[in-house]
Design a protein around this motif. Structure first.
Motif, PDB file in Angstrom:
ATOM      1  N   ILE A 281       0.856  -1.191   0.000  1.00 58.11           N
ATOM      2  CA  ILE A 281       0.000   0.000   0.000  1.00 58.11           C
ATOM      3  C   ILE A 281       0.892   1.242   0.000  1.00 58.11           C
ATOM      4  O   ILE A 281       1.794   1.370   0.827  1.00 58.11           O
ATOM      5  CB  ILE A 281      -0.944   0.017   1.220  1.00 58.11           C
ATOM      6  CG1 ILE A 281      -1.843  -1.227   1.221  1.00 58.11           C
ATOM      7  CG2 ILE A 281      -1.800   1.285   1.222  1.00 58.11           C
ATOM      8  CD1 ILE A 281      -2.741  -1.346   2.445  1.00 58.11           C
ATOM      9  N   PHE A 282       0.621   2.148  -0.947  1.00 56.99           N
ATOM     10  CA  PHE A 282       1.470   3.324  -1.140  1.00 56.99           C
ATOM     11  C   PHE A 282       0.598   4.575  -1.314  1.00 56.99           C
ATOM     12  O   PHE A 282      -0.620   4.491  -1.429  1.00 56.99           O
ATOM     13  CB  PHE A 282       2.346   3.139  -2.391  1.00 56.99           C
ATOM     14  CG  PHE A 282       3.163   1.878  -2.389  1.00 56.99           C
ATOM     15  CD1 PHE A 282       4.448   1.870  -1.884  1.00 56.99           C
ATOM     16  CD2 PHE A 282       2.631   0.693  -2.899  1.00 56.99           C
ATOM     17  CE1 PHE A 282       5.199   0.704  -1.882  1.00 56.99           C
ATOM     18  CE2 PHE A 282       3.378  -0.482  -2.906  1.00 56.99           C
ATOM     19  CZ  PHE A 282       4.668  -0.477  -2.389  1.00 56.99           C
ATOM     20  N   THR A 283       1.279   5.720  -1.354  1.00 54.12           N
ATOM     21  CA  THR A 283       0.615   6.988  -1.665  1.00 54.12           C
ATOM     22  C   THR A 283       1.169   7.547  -2.967  1.00 54.12           C
ATOM     23  O   THR A 283       2.396   7.610  -3.147  1.00 54.12           O
ATOM     24  CB  THR A 283       0.833   8.027  -0.549  1.00 54.12           C
ATOM     25  OG1 THR A 283       0.222   7.575   0.652  1.00 54.12           O
ATOM     26  CG2 THR A 283       0.208   9.371  -0.933  1.00 54.12           C
ATOM     27  N   GLY A 284       0.274   7.956  -3.855  1.00 58.09           N
ATOM     28  CA  GLY A 284       0.666   8.632  -5.081  1.00 58.09           C
ATOM     29  C   GLY A 284      -0.343   9.720  -5.393  1.00 58.09           C
ATOM     30  O   GLY A 284      -1.456   9.713  -4.876  1.00 58.09           O
ATOM     31  N   MET A 285       0.051  10.660  -6.211  1.00 53.56           N
ATOM     32  CA  MET A 285      -0.885  11.704  -6.630  1.00 53.56           C
ATOM     33  C   MET A 285      -2.131  11.085  -7.255  1.00 53.56           C
ATOM     34  O   MET A 285      -2.053  10.073  -7.954  1.00 53.56           O
ATOM     35  CB  MET A 285      -0.230  12.624  -7.673  1.00 53.56           C
ATOM     36  CG  MET A 285       0.537  13.782  -7.115  1.00 53.56           C
ATOM     37  SD  MET A 285       1.115  14.853  -8.468  1.00 53.56           S
ATOM     38  CE  MET A 285       1.697  16.258  -7.530  1.00 53.56           C
ATOM     39  N   ASP A 286      -3.256  11.698  -6.998  1.00 55.14           N
ATOM     40  CA  ASP A 286      -4.473  11.367  -7.724  1.00 55.14           C
ATOM     41  C   ASP A 286      -4.166  11.463  -9.222  1.00 55.14           C
ATOM     42  O   ASP A 286      -3.603  12.460  -9.677  1.00 55.14           O
ATOM     43  CB  ASP A 286      -5.545  12.383  -7.321  1.00 55.14           C
ATOM     44  CG  ASP A 286      -6.907  12.130  -7.944  1.00 55.14           C
ATOM     45  OD1 ASP A 286      -6.977  11.464  -8.992  1.00 55.14           O
ATOM     46  OD2 ASP A 286      -7.896  12.625  -7.392  1.00 55.14           O
ATOM     47  N   PRO A 287      -4.488  10.434 -10.002  1.00 55.58           N
ATOM     48  CA  PRO A 287      -4.234  10.527 -11.451  1.00 55.58           C
ATOM     49  C   PRO A 287      -4.833  11.770 -12.104  1.00 55.58           C
ATOM     50  O   PRO A 287      -4.310  12.245 -13.111  1.00 55.58           O
ATOM     51  CB  PRO A 287      -4.873   9.242 -11.994  1.00 55.58           C
ATOM     52  CG  PRO A 287      -4.786   8.280 -10.859  1.00 55.58           C
ATOM     53  CD  PRO A 287      -5.009   9.115  -9.623  1.00 55.58           C
ATOM     54  N   ALA A 288      -5.929  12.299 -11.537  1.00 60.92           N
ATOM     55  CA  ALA A 288      -6.504  13.533 -12.078  1.00 60.92           C
ATOM     56  C   ALA A 288      -5.529  14.698 -11.937  1.00 60.92           C
ATOM     57  O   ALA A 288      -5.484  15.595 -12.793  1.00 60.92           O
ATOM     58  CB  ALA A 288      -7.821  13.863 -11.374  1.00 60.92           C
ATOM     59  N   GLU A 289      -4.748  14.707 -10.871  1.00 64.11           N
ATOM     60  CA  GLU A 289      -3.721  15.733 -10.710  1.00 64.11           C
ATOM     61  C   GLU A 289      -2.666  15.601 -11.810  1.00 64.11           C
ATOM     62  O   GLU A 289      -2.227  16.601 -12.390  1.00 64.11           O
ATOM     63  CB  GLU A 289      -3.048  15.600  -9.347  1.00 64.11           C
ATOM     64  CG  GLU A 289      -3.942  15.896  -8.155  1.00 64.11           C
ATOM     65  CD  GLU A 289      -3.189  15.732  -6.850  1.00 64.11           C
ATOM     66  OE1 GLU A 289      -2.257  16.521  -6.608  1.00 64.11           O
ATOM     67  OE2 GLU A 289      -3.516  14.807  -6.085  1.00 64.11           O
ATOM     68  N   LEU A 290      -2.254  14.370 -12.072  1.00 64.51           N
ATOM     69  CA  LEU A 290      -1.258  14.148 -13.120  1.00 64.51           C
ATOM     70  C   LEU A 290      -1.776  14.627 -14.469  1.00 64.51           C
ATOM     71  O   LEU A 290      -1.037  15.211 -15.264  1.00 64.51           O
ATOM     72  CB  LEU A 290      -0.894  12.663 -13.188  1.00 64.51           C
ATOM     73  CG  LEU A 290      -0.327  12.043 -11.909  1.00 64.51           C
ATOM     74  CD1 LEU A 290      -0.024  10.567 -12.130  1.00 64.51           C
ATOM     75  CD2 LEU A 290       0.921  12.783 -11.445  1.00 64.51           C
ATOM     76  N   SER A 291      -3.064  14.386 -14.721  1.00 66.62           N
ATOM     77  CA  SER A 291      -3.684  14.835 -15.967  1.00 66.62           C
ATOM     78  C   SER A 291      -3.625  16.348 -16.092  1.00 66.62           C
ATOM     79  O   SER A 291      -3.194  16.893 -17.117  1.00 66.62           O
ATOM     80  CB  SER A 291      -5.136  14.349 -16.030  1.00 66.62           C
ATOM     81  OG  SER A 291      -5.844  14.968 -17.088  1.00 66.62           O
ATOM     82  N   ALA A 292      -4.060  17.050 -15.043  1.00 63.85           N
ATOM     83  CA  ALA A 292      -4.114  18.514 -15.090  1.00 63.85           C
ATOM     84  C   ALA A 292      -2.715  19.117 -15.185  1.00 63.85           C
ATOM     85  O   ALA A 292      -2.480  20.067 -15.944  1.00 63.85           O
ATOM     86  CB  ALA A 292      -4.843  19.050 -13.859  1.00 63.85           C
ATOM     87  N   ILE A 293      -1.780  18.570 -14.423  1.00 62.66           N
ATOM     88  CA  ILE A 293      -0.406  19.103 -14.452  1.00 62.66           C
ATOM     89  C   ILE A 293       0.237  18.865 -15.806  1.00 62.66           C
ATOM     90  O   ILE A 293       0.885  19.762 -16.372  1.00 62.66           O
ATOM     91  CB  ILE A 293       0.443  18.470 -13.334  1.00 62.66           C
ATOM     92  CG1 ILE A 293      -0.083  18.885 -11.956  1.00 62.66           C
ATOM     93  CG2 ILE A 293       1.902  18.896 -13.471  1.00 62.66           C
ATOM     94  CD1 ILE A 293       0.555  18.129 -10.801  1.00 62.66           C
ATOM     95  N   GLU A 294       0.080  17.657 -16.341  1.00 59.83           N
ATOM     96  CA  GLU A 294       0.660  17.346 -17.645  1.00 59.83           C
ATOM     97  C   GLU A 294       0.130  18.290 -18.713  1.00 59.83           C
ATOM     98  O   GLU A 294       0.895  18.792 -19.555  1.00 59.83           O
ATOM     99  CB  GLU A 294       0.350  15.885 -18.007  1.00 59.83           C
ATOM    100  CG  GLU A 294       1.031  15.363 -19.255  1.00 59.83           C
ATOM    101  CD  GLU A 294       0.240  15.621 -20.530  1.00 59.83           C
ATOM    102  OE1 GLU A 294       0.844  15.570 -21.611  1.00 59.83           O
ATOM    103  OE2 GLU A 294      -0.984  15.865 -20.434  1.00 59.83           O
TER     104      GLU A 294
END
Length: 371
Positions: free
Chosen positions: A167-180
């Motif tokens: 179990i890990f923590t990563g950015m919400d994929p929606a954040e990655l979408s908006a930042i990209e």
């Protein structure tokens, strides 16, 4: 690579659509082509989502997107069997009867020797013991669990201590979408329009809020101080609460010439563009805040979640180490008045290395499973 994506698709918000875009970006770092089959609870909406967003999502890789009705057990099993990996594609693990579809899918996937993953999910609200056990079963049958905040990771580990090493923590994929997307478009010339997202509090908390006075106060406050306001929905579907319901009501009650409601649904790219060009923004739904933070930066926050445990404070705890949003934040459960300094046009800035680090985290964890 054939990916079977499950979750709350079929009632997807623009946040869910951004999650899907972020997931495709993650997998595009590993594969030159990608087939994505989305398990939808109400395929009529997802069909439109795919039609509108697939050209935009295809910027990442050679992409083919399909859908199926995830409520049909036979169909669900068929798509699991022909996939390389089955994932819970973002959104919360929460008190909903439909969560059993995810559990049954993960159990069947492991029975068939498929790789499974929880990719960028939230945790809760989760109070019902039966649903809590169901979520525990999902995590237990997941080869990797990546939660979207440290608080979510801690709760998942507490629920499934025997799974804590995966179990890990990563950015919400929606954040990655908006930042990209923000990185690629660069600086954007601003217009004179303010973007505002609010949602129907009575839909979320029917036993707590009897009217929309707090939100109406905010819109009225803004209308008296800025030139143009666009009330921008983050959800256009009755299931999940169509934002236009409360927005049109407020526009009618306030009756100001400088307030408009976005009536025609915008796709994900068009939503990003409108937010990026705005002079300023106010957000309420979680993902509207995510979009406004990364795409605009001159934004203010109306928090409708628990001020101590909610997903919005968890997001701010992670991204706002310098307290930028301290004076740009109110919580609807507190009696504080709306008093935003709208003349302050400073913009939030984030460290792009966090984006790269999180993409690499997802890439590494998924690659390890697919070896």
């Amino acid at each position: 690579m054939k990916l079977c994506v499950l979750g709350w698709y079929g009632s997807e918000t623009l946040g869910d659509r951004a999650i899907l875009d972020g997931i495709i970006h993650i997998y595009s770092q590993l594969f030159d082509s990608l087939e994505v089959d989305i398990g939808s609870l109400f395929p009529v909406l997802t069909e439109r989502t795919i039609f509108e967003d697939e050209p935009f999502m295809s910027r990442h890789t050679n992409l083919k997107v399909g859908l199926f009705d995830s409520r049909d057990k036979k169909t669900l099993k068929c798509f699991i069997e022909k996939s390389d990996m089955v994932i819970m594609g973002g959104g919360p693990l929460m008190d909903l009867e439909l969560i059993y579809i995810i559990k049954d899918a993960f159990v069947y996937a492991k029975k068939k020797g498929k790789i499974t993953g929880i990719i960028g999910c939230g945790y809760g609200p989760l109070a019902n013991p039966d649903y809590t056990k169901c979520v525990a079963d999902i995590i237990s049958h997941s080869d990797v669990t990546i939660m979207r905040s440290l608080k979510c990771e801690e709760r998942a580990k507490k629920l499934c201590n025997h799974c804590k090493n995966k179990i890990f923590t990563g950015m919400d994929p929606a954040e990655l979408s908006a930042i990209e997307y923000s990185r690629n478009i660069g600086a954007v010339e601003k217009d004179n329009q303010w973007i505002v997202n609010v949602r129907d509090l009575k839909y979320v908390y029917p036993n707590v809020f009897s009217d929309d006075a707090k939100l109406e106060e905010c819109i009225r406050y803004l209308s008296e101080r800025v030139e143009n306001i666009l009330l921008l929905p983050n959800h256009y579907f009755s299931i999940g609460g169509d934002d236009r319901y409360v927005m049109n009501k407020m526009s009618f009650v306030i009756d100001s010439q400088n307030i408009k409601v976005q009536q025609i649904p915008l796709n994900l790219k068009a939503t990003y563009d409108v937010i990026a060009k705005a002079k300023g923004c106010i957000g309420m739904r979680y993902h509207s805040i995510v979009f406004q933070t990364y795409l605009n930066g001159n934004n203010y926050i109306i928090d409708y979640t628990n001020p101590e445990k909610g997903k919005i404070p968890a997001f701010l705890d992670r991204v706002d180490k310098n307290g930028f949003y301290t004076d740009r934040y109110i919580n609807v459960f507190k009696p504080e008045a709306i008093n935003f300094d709208l003349q302050n046009e400073n913009r939030f800035s984030f460290h792009h290395d966090e984006f790269s680090r999180n993409v690499e985290l997802y890439k590494t964890l998924i690659a390890q499973l697919l070896r």
